[in-house]
Design an enzyme around this catalytic site. Sequence first.
Site, short mmCIF file in Angstrom:
data_model
loop_
_atom_site.label_atom_id
_atom_site.label_comp_id
_atom_site.label_asym_id
_atom_site.label_seq_id
_atom_site.Cartn_x
_atom_site.Cartn_y
_atom_site.Cartn_z
N LYS A 124 54.64 63.24 103.22
CA LYS A 124 54.47 61.93 102.59
C LYS A 124 55.80 61.19 102.72
CE LYS A 124 51.32 59.57 100.26
NZ LYS A 124 49.86 59.62 100.31
N ASP A 164 49.29 54.09 102.60
CA ASP A 164 49.08 54.48 101.20
C ASP A 164 49.29 53.18 100.41
OD1 ASP A 164 48.76 56.93 99.33
OD2 ASP A 164 50.46 55.91 98.44
P1 NDP Z 1 46.64 49.66 97.81
O1 NDP Z 1 48.07 49.28 97.88
O2 NDP Z 1 45.69 49.13 98.82
O3 NDP Z 1 46.06 49.34 96.37
C1 NDP Z 1 46.62 49.87 95.23
C2 NDP Z 1 45.93 49.28 94.02
O4 NDP Z 1 46.39 49.92 92.85
C3 NDP Z 1 46.24 47.80 93.82
O5 NDP Z 1 45.16 47.18 93.18
C4 NDP Z 1 47.47 47.85 92.93
O6 NDP Z 1 47.68 46.68 92.17
C5 NDP Z 1 47.12 49.01 92.02
N1 NDP Z 1 48.34 49.64 91.53
C6 NDP Z 1 49.36 50.13 92.28
N2 NDP Z 1 50.33 50.61 91.47
C7 NDP Z 1 49.90 50.42 90.23
C8 NDP Z 1 50.45 50.71 88.96
N3 NDP Z 1 51.65 51.29 88.83
N4 NDP Z 1 49.71 50.39 87.86
C9 NDP Z 1 48.49 49.80 87.96
N5 NDP Z 1 47.93 49.49 89.14
C10 NDP Z 1 48.62 49.81 90.26
O7 NDP Z 1 46.65 51.28 97.85
P2 NDP Z 1 45.44 52.28 98.16
O8 NDP Z 1 44.17 51.69 97.71
O9 NDP Z 1 45.60 52.72 99.56
O10 NDP Z 1 45.84 53.53 97.24
C11 NDP Z 1 45.35 53.69 95.91
C12 NDP Z 1 45.46 55.14 95.50
O11 NDP Z 1 44.69 55.95 96.41
C13 NDP Z 1 46.87 55.73 95.53
O12 NDP Z 1 46.99 56.71 94.52
C14 NDP Z 1 46.92 56.43 96.88
O13 NDP Z 1 47.88 57.47 96.93
C15 NDP Z 1 45.51 56.98 96.94
N6 NDP Z 1 45.01 57.33 98.27
C16 NDP Z 1 44.97 56.40 99.28
C17 NDP Z 1 44.47 56.75 100.50
C18 NDP Z 1 44.29 55.75 101.59
O14 NDP Z 1 43.65 56.10 102.59
N7 NDP Z 1 44.77 54.53 101.47
C19 NDP Z 1 44.06 58.14 100.81
C20 NDP Z 1 44.07 59.02 99.65
C21 NDP Z 1 44.57 58.62 98.45
P3 NDP Z 1 48.83 45.60 92.61
O15 NDP Z 1 48.19 44.85 93.72
O16 NDP Z 1 49.07 44.82 91.39
O17 NDP Z 1 50.02 46.40 93.05
#
Ligand code: NDP
Length: 444
Positions: A124, A164
Site C-alpha cells: 500500500k 484508493d
Molecule cells: P474515494 O476517494 O473515491 O471516496 C472516499 C469517500 O469517503 C468520499 O466520499 C470521502 O469524502 C469519504 N471520506 C474519506 N475520508 C473520510 C473521512 N476521514 N471521514 C469521512 N468520510 C471520508 O475512495 P474509495 O471509494 O476508493 O475508497 C473508500 C474506501 O474503500 C476506503 O476505505 C478504501 O481503502 C476502500 N477500498 C477501495 C477500493 C477501491 O477499489 N477504490 C478497494 C478496496 C477498498 P470526501 O470527498 O469529503 O473526502
Amino acid sequence: MNAANVLEDLKRRFPNEPEYHQAVEEVLSTIEEEYNKHPEFDKVNLVERLCIPDRVYQFRVTWVDDEGNIRTNMGYRVQHNNAIGPYKGGIRFHASVNLGILKFLAFEQTFKNSLTTLPMGGGKGGSDFSPRGKSNAEVMRFCQAFMLELWRHIGPETDVPAGDIGVGGREVGYMFGMYKKLTREFTGTLTGKGLEFGGSLIRPEATGYGNIYFLQEMLKTRGEDLKGKVCLISGSGNVAQYTAEKVLELGGKVVTMSDSDGYIYDPDGIDREKLDYIMELKNLYRGRIREYAEKYGCKYVAGAKPWGEKADIALPSATQNELNGDHARQLVANGVIAVSEGANMPSTPEAIRVFQEAKILYAPGKAANAGGVSVSGLEMTQNSIKLGWTKEEVDERLKSIMKNIHEACVKYGTEPDGYINYVKGANVAGFMKVAKAMMAQGIV
Ligand code: NDP
C-alpha cells in the site's frame, strides 16, 4: 504464539501507529488457535515476519502550486509481503495519511489478496497530499512528482499499485504517464488505468459490485435477498457509488450517502437518476454531498455519520473507524440484519463485537471489498496476455471470486452454533496460504 505478547512487542517497537496495532490485533486474535496447531510456524518466528512489512519507502514530494509556491508532501510505499505474488495494493492521497495508516492497509491487503486466489502479495502507498480543492494542473504536477520517486521501486513483476481514497482514474492516468516516460516501457505496472491504455472493464465498479455479490451470498445463508431492503451507505466516492448502483439493480433501496462533511437522508430512495447526479457531482465537479440535499429537498446532517437512520443493511464505504460501538448498537437496535464493509476497517473493534454478539451477518472489508483488487489482478492478466476481456467475462469472474471468498469464510469461520464468524474465516483462510508459501520459501 501468544498474540497479546506479540502485539505488546510491536506496540513498543512501532509506537504511535494505532491503526496498524488495531489491524494486527484483529488478525492475531482470530488466527492464534490455528497458528498454534502448527509448531513449525513458531520455530521460524513466522508471526513477526508476517506482521512487519518487508520494507518501507518514504520520500519527500516537491511540487509547485498554481500560485508558484513550492509545496512539499510526504510519499510512502509499504511493501508488506510478496510470498504469493508481486506486491499489490492501492495508493491513497488524503491529508490524514501517515505511515501507521499505510502499514495497517498493507497488512490487511496481504490477507485480502491471498483470499482472492490470485497470485498477488500485499502492499500500500500514498501521500498526505489532498486532491480536494486543487486544480487539475496541480493534481497532475503532484502525481508526476510523486512518481518521480516511486517509479524505481515498482514494476509489473515487482509491485503494482492501484487507486484508493483520493486516487481514481484521473490520478492513475497521470501517474502512469510519468511512469511510462521514466521507464521508457509500456507495462501494466499500475491498475485502474483508462480503458484506452490497458485498463479493464468493470475495474471502477469492482469493489462496490463485489461487496454486493458477497452480501448476496451472506443473505442466502439466511434465506434472504436484497429485494426491498433499505440500505445505508456511507461515502460517495468510487466504492459507495458502485455499491449503490448494484443495490438498485438488485431491487434494494439506498437512503443515505455521505462525505467527510456530513450525510444526506433521502427516504424516497436514491434512484438511478439521483445516483447519476451524485456521480457527476463527485467525479466531474468534485462538489459536496450537501448539494444533493439542496437539489432534491431532503435532509442533510452536517458533521455526522448515517448509522442512526433506520434500515435493514449497512454498507460502510468511506474510511477506517467510521462506525463505532455506539453506532453499532444503534444499528442493531434499529433491526439491521447485515453489515458488509466496502471500506477498509470501517468498524471499530467494539462495533465488531456488537455485531457478532447480536449474531447479525457481518463481513469485514478484507473479504467483502476484495472485488477491487481481484479485478486489478484480472487487469494484470489481461495486460500480460495483451488482450482485453468483455464486460460480461470480467463480471462473471468477479462473481465467482466473491463466491469463493464467501465459501472460504464459511469453511474456516463457522462456529459450533452455526454462526458464521466472517472475521475469523477470512483471517484464517488468508493467513494459511501466505504462511505455507513463506514456510516453503525458507528464511528470507
Ligand atoms: P474515494 O476517494 O473515491 O471516496 C472516499 C469517500 O469517503 C468520499 O466520499 C470521502 O469524502 C469519504 N471520506 C474519506 N475520508 C473520510 C473521512 N476521514 N471521514 C469521512 N468520510 C471520508 O475512495 P474509495 O471509494 O476508493 O475508497 C473508500 C474506501 O474503500 C476506503 O476505505 C478504501 O481503502 C476502500 N477500498 C477501495 C477500493 C477501491 O477499489 N477504490 C478497494 C478496496 C477498498 P470526501 O470527498 O469529503 O473526502
